[in-house]
Design an enzyme around this catalytic site. Structure first.
Site, PDB file in Angstrom:
ATOM      1  N   LEU A  45     -60.109 -38.214 -19.783  1.00  0.00           N
ATOM      2  CA  LEU A  45     -58.747 -38.630 -20.500  1.00  0.00           C
ATOM      3  C   LEU A  45     -58.754 -38.188 -21.922  1.00  0.00           C
ATOM      4  CD1 LEU A  45     -57.423 -41.975 -18.983  1.00  0.00           C
ATOM      5  CD2 LEU A  45     -56.527 -39.452 -18.602  1.00  0.00           C
ATOM      6  N   GLY A  46     -59.970 -38.621 -22.536  1.00  0.00           N
ATOM      7  CA  GLY A  46     -60.251 -38.350 -24.005  1.00  0.00           C
ATOM      8  C   GLY A  46     -61.608 -38.944 -24.406  1.00  0.00           C
ATOM      9  N   GLY A  53     -63.427 -41.095 -27.922  1.00  0.00           N
ATOM     10  CA  GLY A  53     -63.442 -41.896 -29.288  1.00  0.00           C
ATOM     11  C   GLY A  53     -65.109 -42.000 -29.593  1.00  0.00           C
ATOM     12  N   PHE A  57     -66.666 -44.853 -29.278  1.00  0.00           N
ATOM     13  CA  PHE A  57     -67.500 -45.258 -28.174  1.00  0.00           C
ATOM     14  C   PHE A  57     -68.085 -44.347 -27.070  1.00  0.00           C
ATOM     15  CE2 PHE A  57     -64.180 -48.585 -28.940  1.00  0.00           C
ATOM     16  CZ  PHE A  57     -65.222 -49.644 -29.575  1.00  0.00           C
ATOM     17  N   GLY A  58     -67.456 -43.138 -26.821  1.00  0.00           N
ATOM     18  CA  GLY A  58     -67.670 -42.276 -25.753  1.00  0.00           C
ATOM     19  C   GLY A  58     -66.640 -41.722 -24.936  1.00  0.00           C
ATOM     20  N   VAL A  99     -63.577 -41.598 -21.978  1.00  0.00           N
ATOM     21  CA  VAL A  99     -62.590 -42.419 -21.242  1.00  0.00           C
ATOM     22  C   VAL A  99     -62.249 -41.314 -19.832  1.00  0.00           C
ATOM     23  CG1 VAL A  99     -60.288 -43.720 -21.219  1.00  0.00           C
ATOM     24  CG2 VAL A  99     -61.749 -43.487 -23.448  1.00  0.00           C
ATOM     25  N   LYS A 131     -63.268 -46.810 -19.986  1.00  0.00           N
ATOM     26  CA  LYS A 131     -63.971 -46.598 -21.286  1.00  0.00           C
ATOM     27  C   LYS A 131     -65.525 -46.854 -21.113  1.00  0.00           C
ATOM     28  CE  LYS A 131     -62.179 -47.926 -25.061  1.00  0.00           C
ATOM     29  NZ  LYS A 131     -61.627 -48.851 -26.294  1.00  0.00           N
ATOM     30  N   ASP A 147     -57.289 -48.144 -36.495  1.00  0.00           N
ATOM     31  CA  ASP A 147     -57.583 -47.029 -35.847  1.00  0.00           C
ATOM     32  C   ASP A 147     -56.144 -46.364 -34.903  1.00  0.00           C
ATOM     33  OD1 ASP A 147     -58.866 -44.591 -35.665  1.00  0.00           O
ATOM     34  OD2 ASP A 147     -60.056 -45.362 -34.042  1.00  0.00           O
TER      35      ASP A 147
END
Length: 839
Positions: free
Chosen positions: A522-523, A525, A527-528, A530, A544, A626
């Site tokens: 999906l995307g 960020g 963190f890593g 998703v 996530k 954010d």
């Protein structure tokens, strides 16, 4: 929607074309109807006028070259001349007074100066003050001492307690009738003074006490420059007066009270616009005593009025009908009242004080000059049974209340702490704070925390368990209170099954996401990655997955867990469960889809409600830090969910501005004061929300746009289109034939307002809700000064660099941004720098 300019009278002079102007009125040079008296810089003008549609004639002062003209003072407001009287004149009489004579040479109005002068002259200053002076230019009378409905810079409204004399603003009777109306604006003689408006003899609006720099009941004064406003009080002489300055003559502005009772501050910038208004047309809580004694008004609450804790409606039937003015009654007699009747040998429990935050304090405060601190204030109130509440404000001191608490209002920003006297039986300690400590402690804690589910590595669980146990024990609850534990267990069973903590094993997560297949991504960020997935029960989720090489993931992941466990809102992400096997840490979300304008507008509204909850309605005030497109997820019904709270900060109380040495976020979404100075607040999120709105409208990224051969940011591009009157060209071409033009233009204008350079120029989320719904007018946006010309959108991590501010050097992968030169100051303490990429 009421347009402010309808209150600014467009008037016509008695004669259509004025034949001449004069610089002063003297005994030998009266002012006739075909003349006007003009101030030296042509700012103000005095003459005869008739309001539109009126057959009555007045002498007044107005702004000379500003259309529509605004009358700011009227001499004969209650004694008009007949419109057919063409021989009236303004003259200097034999006694030296300035007089208005009708066609029969009878005195209609006069200055009534007792000290006679052989030579008098009336002049009009650039301040709008009409002054009668003697031969030596000594002032004998001035119009500033006899205001009508308007307060100009350096004009005063005042009260003298010893003489009983007041100098107030009195509204016009109607938009075309300058005679004295029913609304009066002045200041009170109490200590500390308040601004007050009356409708006849009834209180209509109240500013709250003056704290030496502002009125604490006007939240906007917390976020505006205050050095122009002042209120002076001399307790010995019994005098108080309020005024405002325009030291640099940098703007034209004034306060006035309208015929409808609206108090407004109006300024000129290519037209008249209202900067502030009270009572606000969209906020009935501004009207005095809306919720009656011991009632609290909250314009953003599910119901506008509620009773104070420990109180109940005086009449349930009246409250059901929406009539709250009867207010509330105390449920339980105060302990101190019982104590007064009890025998000497009887011990009665003491009253307690319940704290309310961000409040407009009640009317009729008693000021205790002798009390030096908050502890002394509470002690005094505790020892006096007649004391129903107290508040200690550093810039004022100790205020106590012994009468009914009236005109209470809950603010979303600003406001003061108010402590209400309660019988101990009315403290209402919530049973949801009782926690079951067992092997499944984590799940129970999360269930009772906010109805959401969180998880983390085993070592975090142990820390979480210890922290909660300590908090549990500190609360005074002991493990042997079996009845309370049973109650807690019963409450737990009532929770919806969907809100129970599920700890997933890694295999089930792999199965749901097809082993984290790239097609389910999906995307990405900080963190890593998703991924979307589907559980065995058919629920669609997003996972996530914390990257093992993420430089920021552990701390931010923990922050997100701690934060989201305290929040629950339909427009915030809700955690279904977690997996902590090995180095895997996961949460959830939903998939996005192609959107019509109706869906986009619904998303904007949902994000607005989510942010309003974070900033104002949640137990802890939260700044997200954010907010961006990739952190907005959609559920199966296309409802938006704000996600990724890894960088969010939580606050208690009224803290509104924070400074940090570690600026983290996403380039292009960060407000200027945060990106360049490390200062963040709720208005930082508002800035990000403005960028997000413009992206949703246009389907364009916020950087790297090509416009007439230039690489511009989305903000600059939107501003160019707005200034050229082509705002609708910003709309995504894919849906350009299916949208509401007025709705889109409102959103574009609101987006530009949210990305103003100065945080004080941006609306808060409470105002955004009203503006978005059309319940509030939108001011004109100002041109964004800071724009970023870049074709990339890097994640920003600030590093230090000798010789230049640390907040002006960015690192992206193996590239660095170097400051080349300083361009200009845009506001105090912040300079714009020219930067370039270095390999």
């Amino acid at each position: 929607m009421r347009v402010h300019l309808c209150l600014l009278l467009v008037f016509s002079l008695f004669q259509a074309v004025q034949s001449s102007t004069i610089s002063s009125i003297t005994a030998s040079s009266p002012l006739d109807q075909n003349q006007t008296l003009v101030s030296p810089s042509q700012i103000f003008e005095l003459g005869f006028f008739m309001p539109n549609g009126s057959r009555k004639q007045y002498v007044g002062i107005w702004y000379k070259n500003m259309t529509p003209s605004r009358v700011v003072w009227v001499a004969n407001r209650d004694k008009p001349l007949e419109g057919t009287d063409q021989s009236a004149s303004l003259v200097i009489g034999r006694d030296g007074n300035l007089k208005l004579l009708d066609g029969q040479q009878s005195t209609v109005w006069s200055t009534n100066v007792t000290a006679k002068s052989n030579y008098s002259a009336a002049v009009l200053w650039d301040s709008g003050n009409l002054v009668l002076q003697d031969r030596s230019a000594n002032e004998m009378w001035q119009s500033f001492d006899e205001p009508t409905d308007t307060l100009l810079p350096n004009m005063k409204i005042r009260v003298n307690l010893k003489t009983g004399k007041t100098q107030n603003l009195v509204s016009w009777k109607g938009e075309d009738d300058p005679s004295s109306g029913s609304f009066v604006l002045g200041i009170t003689s109490e200590t500390p003074p308040q601004g007050f408006a009356w409708n006849g003899s009834s209180p209509y609006w109240r500013s709250g006490p003056w704290d030496k720099s502002k009125f604490i009941g006007i939240p906007i004064m917390n976020s505006t420059y205050l050095n122009n406003y002042d209120l002076q009080q001399n307790i010995d002489q019994g005098t108080s007066y309020f005024y405002f300055n325009n030291h640099s003559n940098s703007y034209f502005g004034y306060f006035f009270i309208s015929s409808e009772g609206s108090i407004e501050f109006v300024s000129w910038k290519n037209g008249w616009s209202t900067f502030w208004e009270a009572p606000a047309t969209t906020n009935h809580c501004d009207i005095y005593g809306t919720c009656g004694p011991f009632g609290v008004c909250d314009s953003l609450g599910s119901t506008m009025c509620r009773c104070l804790k420990g109180f109940k409606p005086r009449s349930d039937e009246e409250w059901k009908r929406g009539n709250w003015t009867g207010g509330c009654l105390r449920k339980t007699e105060l302990n101190c009242q019982k104590s007064a009747r009890a025998a000497a040998s009887t011990t009665v429990e003491k009253d307690v004080f319940g704290q309310m935050k961000q409040m407009k304090v009640p009317d009729s405060a008693e000021y205790l000059l002798s009390v030096a601190d908050k502890e002394g204030c509470q002690s005094w109130c505790q020892g006096n049974c007649s004391c129903l509440a107290f508040s200690y404000v550093d810039t004022i001191g100790c205020m106590v209340w012994s009468r009914d608490l009236l005109d209470l209002q809950q603010f979303s920003t600003a406001g003061e702490d108010l402590f209400i006297r309660l019988a101990s039986a009315d403290t209402g300690k919530p049973t949801l704070t009782i926690l079951i400590i067992s092997l499944s402690t984590v799940s129970v804690i999360m269930l009772f925390g906010a109805g959401t589910l969180v998880c983390g590595p085993s070592r975090w669980r142990e820390k979480f368990r210890k922290m909660k146990i300590q908090r549990f024990l500190r609360s005074g609850v002991t493990a042997n209170k079996s009845e309370e534990l049973i109650t807690a267990r019963k409450e737990q069973k009532k929770q919806d099954d969907a809100s129970k903590l599920v700890v997933y094993d890694l295999d089930s997560i792999r199965l749901a996401t097809d082993n984290f297949d790239a097609k389910n991504k999906l995307g990405q960020g900080g963190f890593g990655l998703v991924y979307k997935g589907k559980l065995n029960d058919g629920r669609e989720i997003a996972v996530k997955r914390l990257s093992s090489n993420s430089g920021q993931g552990i701390a931010e992941f923990k922050n997100e867990i701690l934060l989201i466990s305290k929040l629950q809102h339909r427009n915030l992400m809700r955690l279904f469960g977690c997996c902590t096997e090995g180095d895997e840490k996961n949460t959830n979300s939903q998939e996005k889809a192609k959107l019509s304008w109706a869906m986009r507008f619904r998303i904007i509204q949902g994000v607005t409600r989510g942010l309003l909850y974070l900033h104002r309605d949640s137990y802890l005030r939260v700044i997200h830090r954010d907010l961006k497109v990739s952190n907005i997820h959609l559920d199966e019904e296309m409802n938006p969910k704000i996600s990724d709270f890894g960088l969010a900060r939580m606050f208690e109380g009224t803290q509104v501005l924070v400074n940090t040495s570690k600026v983290a976020g996403t380039f292009g979404y960060m407000s200027p004061e945060y990106a360049m100075g490390g200062m963040f607040s709720e208005k930082s999120d508002v800035y990000s929300f403005g960028v997000l709105m413009l992206e949703i409208i246009s389907s364009k990224k916020n950087t790297g746009l090509d416009y007439l051969g230039q690489h511009l940011s989305l903000l600059t591009y939107a501003w160019h289109l707005w200034c050229e009157g082509r705002g609708l060209d910003l709309m995504d071409e894919a849906i350009a034939n299916a949208f509401s033009p007025s709705e889109v233009m409102r959103c574009i204008q609101l987006g530009l307002l949210c990305v103003q350079d100065h945080a004080t120029d941006r609306p808060n989320m409470s105002a955004v809700v009203l503006m978005l719904s059309g319940q509030s007018d939108l001011p004109e946006p100002k041109q964004p000064t800071i724009t970023f010309h870049s074709s990339t959108t890097p994640e920003v991590h600030l590093q230090s660099c000798p010789g230049i501010p640390s907040t002006l050097l960015w690192l992206k992968e193996d590239k660095i941004l170097r400051c080349i030169s300083s361009i200009q100051f845009i506001f105090p303490g912040i300079r714009v720098y020219h930067i370039e990429w270095l390999e």
